[in-house]
Write a protein that holds these residues in place. Sequence first.
Motif, PDB file in Angstrom:
ATOM      1  N   VAL A 285     -20.022 -13.153 -54.109  1.00 28.53           N
ATOM      2  CA  VAL A 285     -20.797 -13.776 -55.235  1.00 28.53           C
ATOM      3  C   VAL A 285     -21.659 -12.961 -56.076  1.00 28.53           C
ATOM      4  N   GLN A 286     -22.486 -12.177 -55.581  1.00 22.53           N
ATOM      5  CA  GLN A 286     -23.112 -11.209 -56.432  1.00 22.53           C
ATOM      6  C   GLN A 286     -22.459 -10.517 -57.375  1.00 22.53           C
ATOM      7  N   GLU A 287     -21.250  -9.947 -57.068  1.00 27.96           N
ATOM      8  CA  GLU A 287     -20.170  -9.187 -58.100  1.00 27.96           C
ATOM      9  C   GLU A 287     -19.540 -10.130 -58.942  1.00 27.96           C
ATOM     10  N   GLU A 288     -19.874 -11.539 -58.755  1.00 27.11           N
ATOM     11  CA  GLU A 288     -18.773 -12.410 -59.453  1.00 27.11           C
ATOM     12  C   GLU A 288     -17.460 -12.195 -59.280  1.00 27.11           C
ATOM     13  N   LEU A 289     -16.924 -11.658 -58.067  1.00 30.10           N
ATOM     14  CA  LEU A 289     -15.647 -11.761 -57.837  1.00 30.10           C
ATOM     15  C   LEU A 289     -14.723 -13.012 -57.748  1.00 30.10           C
ATOM     16  N   GLY A 290     -13.465 -12.936 -58.427  1.00 34.22           N
ATOM     17  CA  GLY A 290     -12.738 -14.175 -58.348  1.00 34.22           C
ATOM     18  C   GLY A 290     -11.216 -13.865 -57.829  1.00 34.22           C
ATOM     19  N   VAL A 291     -10.368 -14.773 -57.475  1.00 36.43           N
ATOM     20  CA  VAL A 291      -9.091 -14.438 -57.065  1.00 36.43           C
ATOM     21  C   VAL A 291      -8.059 -15.032 -58.116  1.00 36.43           C
ATOM     22  N   GLU A 292      -7.234 -14.394 -58.656  1.00 40.97           N
ATOM     23  CA  GLU A 292      -6.128 -14.751 -59.557  1.00 40.97           C
ATOM     24  C   GLU A 292      -4.846 -15.292 -58.848  1.00 40.97           C
ATOM     25  N   ASN A 293      -4.124 -16.155 -59.577  1.00 41.04           N
ATOM     26  CA  ASN A 293      -2.995 -16.658 -58.659  1.00 41.04           C
ATOM     27  C   ASN A 293      -1.829 -15.603 -58.387  1.00 41.04           C
ATOM     28  N   GLU A 294      -1.908 -14.554 -59.199  1.00 40.99           N
ATOM     29  CA  GLU A 294      -1.026 -13.687 -58.780  1.00 40.99           C
ATOM     30  C   GLU A 294      -1.370 -12.829 -57.560  1.00 40.99           C
ATOM     31  N   GLU A 295      -2.929 -12.544 -57.328  1.00 40.92           N
ATOM     32  CA  GLU A 295      -3.257 -12.113 -56.229  1.00 40.92           C
ATOM     33  C   GLU A 295      -3.164 -12.834 -54.958  1.00 40.92           C
ATOM     34  N   LEU A 296      -3.048 -14.181 -55.073  1.00 42.24           N
ATOM     35  CA  LEU A 296      -2.917 -14.929 -53.930  1.00 42.24           C
ATOM     36  C   LEU A 296      -1.630 -15.081 -53.598  1.00 42.24           C
ATOM     37  N   SER A 297      -0.709 -14.832 -54.419  1.00 42.60           N
ATOM     38  CA  SER A 297       0.749 -14.908 -54.108  1.00 42.60           C
ATOM     39  C   SER A 297       1.063 -13.410 -53.383  1.00 42.60           C
ATOM     40  N   GLU A 298       0.591 -12.393 -54.095  1.00 44.13           N
ATOM     41  CA  GLU A 298       0.787 -11.022 -53.364  1.00 44.13           C
ATOM     42  C   GLU A 298       0.358 -11.183 -52.089  1.00 44.13           C
ATOM     43  N   TYR A 299      -0.648 -11.717 -51.684  1.00 46.37           N
ATOM     44  CA  TYR A 299      -1.091 -11.711 -50.215  1.00 46.37           C
ATOM     45  C   TYR A 299      -0.497 -12.430 -49.481  1.00 46.37           C
ATOM     46  N   VAL A 300       0.067 -13.822 -49.892  1.00 43.14           N
ATOM     47  CA  VAL A 300       1.050 -14.750 -49.103  1.00 43.14           C
ATOM     48  C   VAL A 300       2.232 -13.876 -48.924  1.00 43.14           C
ATOM     49  N   VAL A 301       2.948 -13.070 -49.734  1.00 43.48           N
ATOM     50  CA  VAL A 301       4.211 -12.389 -49.638  1.00 43.48           C
ATOM     51  C   VAL A 301       3.804 -11.277 -48.529  1.00 43.48           C
ATOM     52  N   SER A 302       2.831 -10.588 -48.786  1.00 46.69           N
ATOM     53  CA  SER A 302       2.566  -9.607 -47.594  1.00 46.69           C
ATOM     54  C   SER A 302       2.421 -10.132 -46.416  1.00 46.69           C
ATOM     55  N   GLN A 303       1.651 -11.299 -46.235  1.00 39.83           N
ATOM     56  CA  GLN A 303       1.442 -11.834 -44.775  1.00 39.83           C
ATOM     57  C   GLN A 303       2.972 -12.166 -44.229  1.00 39.83           C
ATOM     58  N   ALA A 304       3.691 -12.853 -45.147  1.00 34.08           N
ATOM     59  CA  ALA A 304       4.929 -13.353 -44.690  1.00 34.08           C
ATOM     60  C   ALA A 304       5.897 -12.159 -44.169  1.00 34.08           C
ATOM     61  N   MET A 305       5.923 -11.050 -45.098  1.00 35.53           N
ATOM     62  CA  MET A 305       6.691 -10.184 -44.642  1.00 35.53           C
ATOM     63  C   MET A 305       6.209  -9.552 -43.218  1.00 35.53           C
ATOM     64  N   GLN A 306       4.856  -9.328 -43.031  1.00 40.76           N
ATOM     65  CA  GLN A 306       4.542  -8.792 -41.854  1.00 40.76           C
ATOM     66  C   GLN A 306       4.958  -9.704 -40.630  1.00 40.76           C
ATOM     67  N   MET A 307       4.847 -11.040 -40.904  1.00 44.38           N
ATOM     68  CA  MET A 307       5.029 -11.736 -39.770  1.00 44.38           C
ATOM     69  C   MET A 307       6.458 -12.281 -39.626  1.00 44.38           C
ATOM     70  N   GLY A 308       7.440 -11.820 -40.336  1.00 41.32           N
ATOM     71  CA  GLY A 308       8.768 -12.218 -40.384  1.00 41.32           C
ATOM     72  C   GLY A 308       9.112 -13.715 -40.693  1.00 41.32           C
ATOM     73  N   VAL A 309       8.535 -14.341 -41.625  1.00 40.78           N
ATOM     74  CA  VAL A 309       8.763 -15.552 -42.177  1.00 40.78           C
ATOM     75  C   VAL A 309       8.848 -15.257 -43.933  1.00 40.78           C
ATOM     76  N   GLN A 310       9.874 -16.449 -44.082  1.00 43.17           N
ATOM     77  CA  GLN A 310       9.816 -16.435 -45.607  1.00 43.17           C
ATOM     78  C   GLN A 310       8.563 -16.782 -46.402  1.00 43.17           C
ATOM     79  N   PRO A 311       8.351 -15.906 -47.645  1.00 51.80           N
ATOM     80  CA  PRO A 311       7.115 -16.444 -48.357  1.00 51.80           C
ATOM     81  C   PRO A 311       7.028 -17.962 -48.592  1.00 51.80           C
ATOM     82  N   GLN A 312       8.392 -18.530 -49.001  1.00 57.28           N
ATOM     83  CA  GLN A 312       8.130 -19.907 -49.451  1.00 57.28           C
ATOM     84  C   GLN A 312       7.691 -20.762 -48.141  1.00 57.28           C
TER      85      GLN A 312
END
Length: 501
Positions: free
Chosen positions: A362-389
């Motif tokens: 909040v103090q640093e006024e950080l935000g999340v872009e759609n691309e960052e959100l997609s990268e995170y989901v893809v990363s978690q999916a790969m680590q857990m062995g499921v399809q990103p979709q």
Amino acid sequence: MKTDVEELTPTRVKLTVEVPFDELKPNLDKAYKEISQQVRIKGFRPGKVPAPLIDKYVGRGAVLQEAVNDALPELYGRAVEETEIFVLGQPDVEVTELDDGNQFAFTAEVDIRPKFEVPDYDGLEVVVDDAEVTDEQVEETVGNLRERFASLTTAERPVEEGDFATVDLVARIDGEEVEDASTSGYSYEVGSGSTIEGLDEALTGLSAGEEKTFTSTLAGGEHAGEEAEITVTVQSVKVKNLPDLDDEFAQLASEFDTLDELRGDVRTRLGRQVRLQQLSDARDKALEALLEKVDIPLPDKVVEEEVGRRNQQLDQQLQMAGLTRADYLKDEEKTEEEFEAEVADAARLAVKGGFVLDQLAVQEELGVENEELSEYVVSQAMQMGVQPQQLAEYLTQNNQLPAIVSEVLRSKALNLVVEHVTVKDESGNEIDVDAVQRELNGETGETVTVEEDAAETGDAAETAEAPAAEETSAQEAPAAAEAAAEEAPADKTDDEEKKDA
């Protein structure tokens, strides 16, 4: 609408909300419409019953209750937004006034994140282990790879330590066979101590066709913790033969022509692992150093929920492994009280860390872009062995995207802290975190984040033959992502099956 805030504790408030009755009109209209669809009054089709008749036959009170229940979530949300408090969990709501035609009032008690400012974090210094790869580590890793290419040959002699014995196991309690603790054709490495206590001693000296009965305590299954008579029968005895450690082995086990090339590749991969570990340690210690500068109260209920979550995760992991909490405490050499204290301390630290990173975002006024959100989901999916979709659909359907956004924001906030921290190794050398990150990314041709270093825990040499399977820390990954991963059941190994015995 009028809202007053009363601070009950630094982490809990009571909202008193007064609402002019006119604001309930849309909710009243909706309530009349829904009730009209449900009631059956002669001469009127469903949905066409006039409001006066609903008041007469159903009751104005029922309509008011329906309208209030419909209005409360929105009114509470507006009150929270207007007072600019950061609520945690569900509120305890009480309707305090419902004056038909005049006014509606309610109170809501809810836990909140304490108000504080994250102090300046420039100048923090943390120390991590040296990024050293020893000859012993290289040889150990090559040795592990060599073990994978060992062959088994039948031995016409009694069982010795280090042999692989194919055995039948039958467990009995009071003469009755325990089916979930019995098996046949089980291959066991004698001396490994990986299954039933006393099995190694019972097998040593037996030849194929011989059997022996001994008493042991069952570790899992319906009769876990009970003593049983175990009869082990040897089907065959096999000796492990390791391949010679030479160039021919290197060609068999990897893409390299010589043993020296294989060793060099192992050293490179181990070096990558230790540098990833340095970056991970730098993040952990940077957060620890920042938390030491912050003193804030923590909501008891939130800490209790975190303790419960951690205990539930451990119990699930132990159940999958066929172990009990008692087995775990014995292996860790801890008492129940010591374990509970450690979990409580870790839970408090996790909750505090989340608060601090949220406030920093909040103090640093950080935000999340759609691309960052997609990268995170893809990363978690790969680590857990499921399809990103598959993971993305699960998160969307279960309204878990806000939790993922929060996770990404916290990671960005921690990255910011690390950028301002001086990182040194134990030898006193300053580590350029960004430079190490770029170097590691350059080696693979893909982006590797320090959060993913937990995935690099397998034997380095295994990647010479095929990419190593990645692991995920259950404590770091969002619970929603874990739930999605559970939809793909894993096969049981022989060892896991026998841990029931």
